[in-house]
Scaffold this active site. Structure first.
Site, PDB file in Angstrom:
ATOM      1  N   ASP A  10       0.856  -1.201   0.000  1.00  0.00           N
ATOM      2  CA  ASP A  10       0.000   0.000   0.000  1.00  0.00           C
ATOM      3  C   ASP A  10       0.888   1.247   0.000  1.00  0.00           C
ATOM      4  O   ASP A  10       0.903   2.010   0.948  1.00  0.00           O
ATOM      5  CB  ASP A  10      -0.942  -0.001   1.224  1.00  0.00           C
ATOM      6  CG  ASP A  10      -0.217  -0.131   2.568  1.00  0.00           C
ATOM      7  OD1 ASP A  10       0.960  -0.550   2.595  1.00  0.00           O
ATOM      8  OD2 ASP A  10      -0.819   0.208   3.611  1.00  0.00           O
ATOM      9  N   HIS A 240       9.515  -0.015   8.650  1.00  0.00           N
ATOM     10  CA  HIS A 240       8.790  -1.269   8.947  1.00  0.00           C
ATOM     11  C   HIS A 240       8.858  -2.300   7.809  1.00  0.00           C
ATOM     12  O   HIS A 240       9.235  -3.453   8.020  1.00  0.00           O
ATOM     13  CB  HIS A 240       7.296  -0.975   9.163  1.00  0.00           C
ATOM     14  CG  HIS A 240       6.961  -0.145  10.339  1.00  0.00           C
ATOM     15  ND1 HIS A 240       6.963  -0.611  11.632  1.00  0.00           N
ATOM     16  CD2 HIS A 240       6.574   1.157  10.428  1.00  0.00           C
ATOM     17  CE1 HIS A 240       6.588   0.336  12.455  1.00  0.00           C
ATOM     18  NE2 HIS A 240       6.346   1.434  11.755  1.00  0.00           N
TER      19      HIS A 240
HETATM   20  C1  BDR Z   1       2.654  -0.586   8.644  1.00  0.00           C
HETATM   21  O1  BDR Z   1       1.514   0.236   8.362  1.00  0.00           O
HETATM   22  C2  BDR Z   1       1.811   1.134   7.330  1.00  0.00           C
HETATM   23  O2  BDR Z   1       1.654   2.439   7.743  1.00  0.00           O
HETATM   24  C3  BDR Z   1       3.243   0.929   6.951  1.00  0.00           C
HETATM   25  O3  BDR Z   1       3.412   1.007   5.548  1.00  0.00           O
HETATM   26  C4  BDR Z   1       3.567  -0.443   7.469  1.00  0.00           C
HETATM   27  O4  BDR Z   1       3.259  -1.434   6.521  1.00  0.00           O
HETATM   28  C5  BDR Z   1       3.229  -0.141   9.967  1.00  0.00           C
HETATM   29  O5  BDR Z   1       2.265  -0.245  10.975  1.00  0.00           O
HETATM   30 CA    CA Z   2       2.860  -0.828   4.108  1.00  0.00          CA
END
Ligand code: BDR
Ligand code: CA
Length: 324
Positions: A10, A240
């Site tokens: 995403d 992340h």
């Molecule tokens: C996850 O949520 C999204 O905001 C980031 O892309 C990552 O995949 C972190 O909580």
């Molecule tokens: Ca993500």
């Protein structure tokens, strides 16, 4: 042999960091990006995926995914974290390519039929596409090489509620179906991802070392860091999604634990991931009966940052460059 991966994503700033890593790493062959709602709408995610591949000069396919969760009402997207377009406000040139006719779930099913045992699916957004793929063809579990997921928080707090992480919270029913399935699954929860903070200086160095991808990442990281500074008081940002992907290339640097993973699908704990280590005594028998997966719980942050830096810094860039 290279890892043939599909990133279910995403995009998203840390998603872009992961896509850049996959493209730069010599041991990874990026087969496709499948898109999902989450940080942004699925339309923006698809548009961003196509623009990013155009920017990187990469031929991977794009398949558009689900626009809403399986059961719950959609949560708001996270434009406040990732910028007005999901890419920190950076306007990348449009791509002349379009998404495949197949949906993301259909693409996952057909690609794993075409290349059984060869595809690693790296899911770094809500897990709705993977849950739909399981609905279309439950035997997909036997054909994937692995499924690596960024999501959840096991022994730490969440980032959207005291217990829930965004990717799982955005579609808890899909996540529960994905963790119940018997495919070889590795989870990179916030326990491990929040250990790494990439500083503004890190990105300045990266931009100097790779004036093309490094500059894009540095420009986007400025927006992302603003969010972390104001919400968490840290001077830097958390990559992340890269942490999930890097399991494929540097698995040995993670402290790992095997166990069953379940998701709370209603009530104040909605989106919480519950982990029961394999063999740990529990009165309830359900945990031993569930699929046993791997959770990544610890890493040396300096080592990880150095690995990310050297991967992007030593990228061999195409001669024809598209800048923004
Ligand atoms: C996850 O949520 C999204 O905001 C980031 O892309 C990552 O995949 C972190 O909580
Ligand atoms: Ca993500």
């Amino acid at each position: 042999m290279k890892h043939k991966i599909i990133i279910d994503t995403d995009p998203g700033i840390d998603d872009t960091m992961a896509i850049a890593y996959a493209i730069a790493h010599p041991d990874i062959e990026l087969v496709a990006l499948t898109t999902i709602f989450g940080n942004v709408s699925v339309s923006d995610a698809t548009d961003n995926a196509l623009k990013l591949l155009h920017f990187f000069g990469h031929p991977a396919e794009v398949a558009r995914g689900e626009e809403r969760p399986l059961t719950i009402a959609p949560n708001p997207h996270s434009y406040f974290v990732h910028g007005p377009n999901g890419l920190g406000g950076i306007e990348l040139p449009a791509s002349s390519r379009t998404a495949t006719i197949q949906s993301a779930a259909e693409y996952l099913v057909s690609k794993t039929r075409e290349m059984p045992g060869e595809i690693d699916i790296c899911a770094v957004g809500p897990l709705t596409n993977l849950a739909r793929a399981l609905e279309i063809d439950p035997t997909i579990v036997e054909r994937v090489k692995s499924v690596v997921v960024m999501g959840g928080s096991i022994y730490r707090t969440g980032n959207v509620s005291p217990v829930a992480e965004a990717n799982i919270w955005n579609d808890p029913h899909a996540a529960e179906a994905v963790f119940a399935a018997s495919w070889p699954l590795v989870l990179a929860p916030m326990d491990v991802t929040t250990q790494v903070v990439l500083s503004p200086e890190f990105f300045l160095d990266l931009q100097a070392a790779n004036p093309r991808s490094g500059k894009l990442l540095a420009d986007m990281a400025r927006y992302y860091t603003k969010f972390y500074r104001s919400h968490s008081g840290i001077n830097g940002c958390i990559p992340h999604d890269v942490m999930a992907l890097a399991y494929l290339t540097i698995p040995g640097v993670y402290m790992q634990k095997r166990g069953a993973i379940a998701v709370v699908t209603e009530g104040p704990g909605i989106g919480q991931t519950i982990f029961q280590p394999t063999g740990q005594l529990a009165v309830s028998t359900m945990w031993g009966e569930r699929s046993q997966h791997l959770a990544l719980l610890d890493i040396d942050p300096g080592l990880f940052a150095a690995h990310y830096y050297s991967t992007i810094a030593s990228e061999i860039t195409p001669t024809e460059t598209v800048l923004y």
